[in-house]
Write an enzyme that holds these catalytic residues in place. Sequence first.
Site, PDB file in Angstrom:
ATOM      1  N   ASP A 198      64.928   7.572 -17.469  1.00  0.00           N
ATOM      2  CA  ASP A 198      64.211   7.125 -18.668  1.00  0.00           C
ATOM      3  C   ASP A 198      64.730   5.765 -19.134  1.00  0.00           C
ATOM      4  OD1 ASP A 198      62.317   7.298 -20.666  1.00  0.00           O
ATOM      5  OD2 ASP A 198      63.560   8.530 -21.990  1.00  0.00           O
ATOM      6  N   GLY A 199      63.838   4.983 -19.738  1.00  0.00           N
ATOM      7  CA  GLY A 199      64.250   3.722 -20.349  1.00  0.00           C
ATOM      8  C   GLY A 199      63.695   2.470 -19.675  1.00  0.00           C
TER       9      GLY A 199
ATOM     10  N   GLY B 273      60.693   1.196 -19.893  1.00  0.00           N
ATOM     11  CA  GLY B 273      59.866   0.420 -20.826  1.00  0.00           C
ATOM     12  C   GLY B 273      60.727  -0.393 -21.784  1.00  0.00           C
TER      13      GLY B 273
ATOM     14  N   TRP C 271      63.802  -1.314 -21.363  1.00  0.00           N
ATOM     15  CA  TRP C 271      64.532  -2.348 -20.601  1.00  0.00           C
ATOM     16  C   TRP C 271      63.667  -3.608 -20.515  1.00  0.00           C
ATOM     17  CZ3 TRP C 271      63.730  -5.181 -16.160  1.00  0.00           C
ATOM     18  CH2 TRP C 271      64.859  -5.749 -15.548  1.00  0.00           C
TER      19      TRP C 271
ATOM     20  N   HIS D 180      59.350  -0.818 -14.825  1.00  0.00           N
ATOM     21  CA  HIS D 180      59.147   0.207 -13.797  1.00  0.00           C
ATOM     22  C   HIS D 180      59.530  -0.336 -12.416  1.00  0.00           C
ATOM     23  CE1 HIS D 180      57.547   2.920 -16.701  1.00  0.00           C
ATOM     24  NE2 HIS D 180      56.472   2.205 -16.956  1.00  0.00           N
TER      25      HIS D 180
ATOM     26  N   SER E 244      55.825  12.783 -15.416  1.00  0.00           N
ATOM     27  CA  SER E 244      55.685  14.141 -15.939  1.00  0.00           C
ATOM     28  C   SER E 244      54.217  14.500 -16.121  1.00  0.00           C
ATOM     29  CB  SER E 244      56.421  14.272 -17.283  1.00  0.00           C
ATOM     30  OG  SER E 244      55.685  13.645 -18.316  1.00  0.00           O
TER      31      SER E 244
ATOM     32  N   GLU F 215      52.955  15.241 -18.676  1.00  0.00           N
ATOM     33  CA  GLU F 215      52.548  14.670 -19.978  1.00  0.00           C
ATOM     34  C   GLU F 215      52.365  13.149 -19.915  1.00  0.00           C
ATOM     35  OE1 GLU F 215      55.214  16.929 -19.730  1.00  0.00           O
ATOM     36  OE2 GLU F 215      53.786  18.517 -20.238  1.00  0.00           O
TER      37      GLU F 215
ATOM     38  N   ARG G  76      49.791   8.371 -21.454  1.00  0.00           N
ATOM     39  CA  ARG G  76      50.074   6.935 -21.672  1.00  0.00           C
ATOM     40  C   ARG G  76      48.797   6.111 -21.522  1.00  0.00           C
ATOM     41  NH1 ARG G  76      56.150   5.572 -19.668  1.00  0.00           N
ATOM     42  NH2 ARG G  76      57.064   7.401 -20.667  1.00  0.00           N
TER      43      ARG G  76
ATOM     44  N   LEU H 157      70.458  14.048   3.057  1.00  0.00           N
ATOM     45  CA  LEU H 157      70.062  14.277   1.665  1.00  0.00           C
ATOM     46  C   LEU H 157      68.605  14.764   1.556  1.00  0.00           C
ATOM     47  CD1 LEU H 157      70.643  13.671  -1.465  1.00  0.00           C
ATOM     48  CD2 LEU H 157      69.532  11.471  -1.038  1.00  0.00           C
TER      49      LEU H 157
HETATM   50  C1  IPE Z   1      60.366  11.876 -19.077  1.00  0.00           C
HETATM   51  O1  IPE Z   1      60.376  10.649 -19.720  1.00  0.00           O
HETATM   52  C2  IPE Z   1      59.567  11.801 -17.833  1.00  0.00           C
HETATM   53  C3  IPE Z   1      60.045  10.908 -16.776  1.00  0.00           C
HETATM   54  C4  IPE Z   1      61.151  10.216 -16.763  1.00  0.00           C
HETATM   55  C5  IPE Z   1      59.190  10.817 -15.652  1.00  0.00           C
HETATM   56  P1  IPE Z   1      59.431  10.342 -20.971  1.00  0.00           P
HETATM   57  O2  IPE Z   1      59.797   8.977 -21.430  1.00  0.00           O
HETATM   58  O3  IPE Z   1      58.021  10.559 -20.580  1.00  0.00           O
HETATM   59  O4  IPE Z   1      59.874  11.456 -21.999  1.00  0.00           O
HETATM   60  P2  IPE Z   1      59.549  11.621 -23.561  1.00  0.00           P
HETATM   61  O5  IPE Z   1      58.070  11.500 -23.731  1.00  0.00           O
HETATM   62  O6  IPE Z   1      60.263  10.496 -24.255  1.00  0.00           O
HETATM   63  O7  IPE Z   1      60.106  12.945 -23.929  1.00  0.00           O
HETATM   64  C1  IPE Z   2      60.666   6.291 -17.617  1.00  0.00           C
HETATM   65  O1  IPE Z   2      60.721   5.161 -18.414  1.00  0.00           O
HETATM   66  C2  IPE Z   2      59.646   6.176 -16.505  1.00  0.00           C
HETATM   67  C3  IPE Z   2      58.475   7.054 -16.649  1.00  0.00           C
HETATM   68  C4  IPE Z   2      58.268   7.937 -17.576  1.00  0.00           C
HETATM   69  C5  IPE Z   2      57.468   6.904 -15.640  1.00  0.00           C
HETATM   70  P1  IPE Z   2      59.798   5.019 -19.696  1.00  0.00           P
HETATM   71  O2  IPE Z   2      58.543   4.309 -19.279  1.00  0.00           O
HETATM   72  O3  IPE Z   2      59.606   6.318 -20.359  1.00  0.00           O
HETATM   73  O4  IPE Z   2      60.683   4.047 -20.571  1.00  0.00           O
HETATM   74  P2  IPE Z   2      60.804   4.068 -22.162  1.00  0.00           P
HETATM   75  O5  IPE Z   2      61.253   5.438 -22.554  1.00  0.00           O
HETATM   76  O6  IPE Z   2      59.456   3.724 -22.705  1.00  0.00           O
HETATM   77  O7  IPE Z   2      61.833   3.017 -22.433  1.00  0.00           O
HETATM   78 MG    MG Z   3      60.632   7.264 -21.862  1.00  0.00          MG
END
Ligand code: IPE
Ligand code: IPE
Ligand code: MG
Length: 254
Positions: free
Chosen positions: A23-24, A26, A28, A40, A68, A70, A74, A134
């Site tokens: 996660d993170g 976006g 970054w 990404h 995910s 969910e 987006r 792996l």
């Molecule tokens: C969880 O991250 C899913 C993945 C990393 C693929 P999200 O950024 O979608 O999670 P929430 O919505 O903040 O819980």
């Molecule tokens: C995780 O990073 C990647 C996916 C969910 C595909 P995010 O896109 O959720 O990054 P943030 O949480 O917005 O920083």
């Molecule tokens: Mg996220």
Amino acid sequence: MSEEPETLPELNKNPRHIAIIMDGNGRWAQQRHMPRAMGHQAGVKAVRSIVEYCAEANIEVLSLFAFSSENWRRPESEVSMLMNLFLSTLQSEVNKLHRNNIRLKFIGERKDFSEKLQAKITEGEIQTRDNSGLTLVIAANYGGRWDMSEAFKKIAAKIQSGEINEQEVDEALIGQHLSTADLPEPDLFIRTGGEQRVSNFLLWQLAYTELYFTPTLWPDFNRQSLEEAIGSFRTRQRRFGHTGEQILTKAVTL
Ligand code: IPE
Ligand code: IPE
Ligand code: MG
């Protein structure tokens, strides 16, 4: 009073199975005034180095949450960007994974992906299925609740057909019907990006997994970050319901 030891004692070997919520990406990109897509793309680079590390360190299974169930919520433009990145990454990486003896496995509902992406997924799995290094699990259009509902559906069908009876439904049987049936349960769960939640990742499978949260954004997560996470894991006492003393005196085998 005895002094605190400088380093904590190591209680565990390396984890067999590491599961990561990457996660993170976006944030970054936003911090750098760049479009989320760049985050990404930088995330894919981090995936490469973490996969290499795990293959070298003889980790048995690395599970990565890539998309995910969910994440369809987006904006359409981000979803289609992610699908394209998914496809191009598969196209560019699968041969390399295969050369490195890595077995690729996808978990999640793949029917919602384009035909082309589905074909690439299947091709990658078939090409690498006999590899003994792996196991790299990519969770794509995955949800822990989805995984469990699919398992329950399969079990219900077997009860209905008389293949099993309802008395045989137990934890082991449920585990055997999940998408991770052939894998050991995760020992170490890592979530980057600072949020402390599971976001519908491997719900059933995480029952006794050690949890590790770091504020590091996924594109910045490198070999050293993973070593820190594994280092933390190695100092934890896993008890699985026993007392600490039972574990220390080896009165029980885990
Ligand atoms: C969880 O991250 C899913 C993945 C990393 C693929 P999200 O950024 O979608 O999670 P929430 O919505 O903040 O819980
Ligand atoms: C995780 O990073 C990647 C996916 C969910 C595909 P995010 O896109 O959720 O990054 P943030 O949480 O917005 O920083
Ligand atoms: Mg996220």
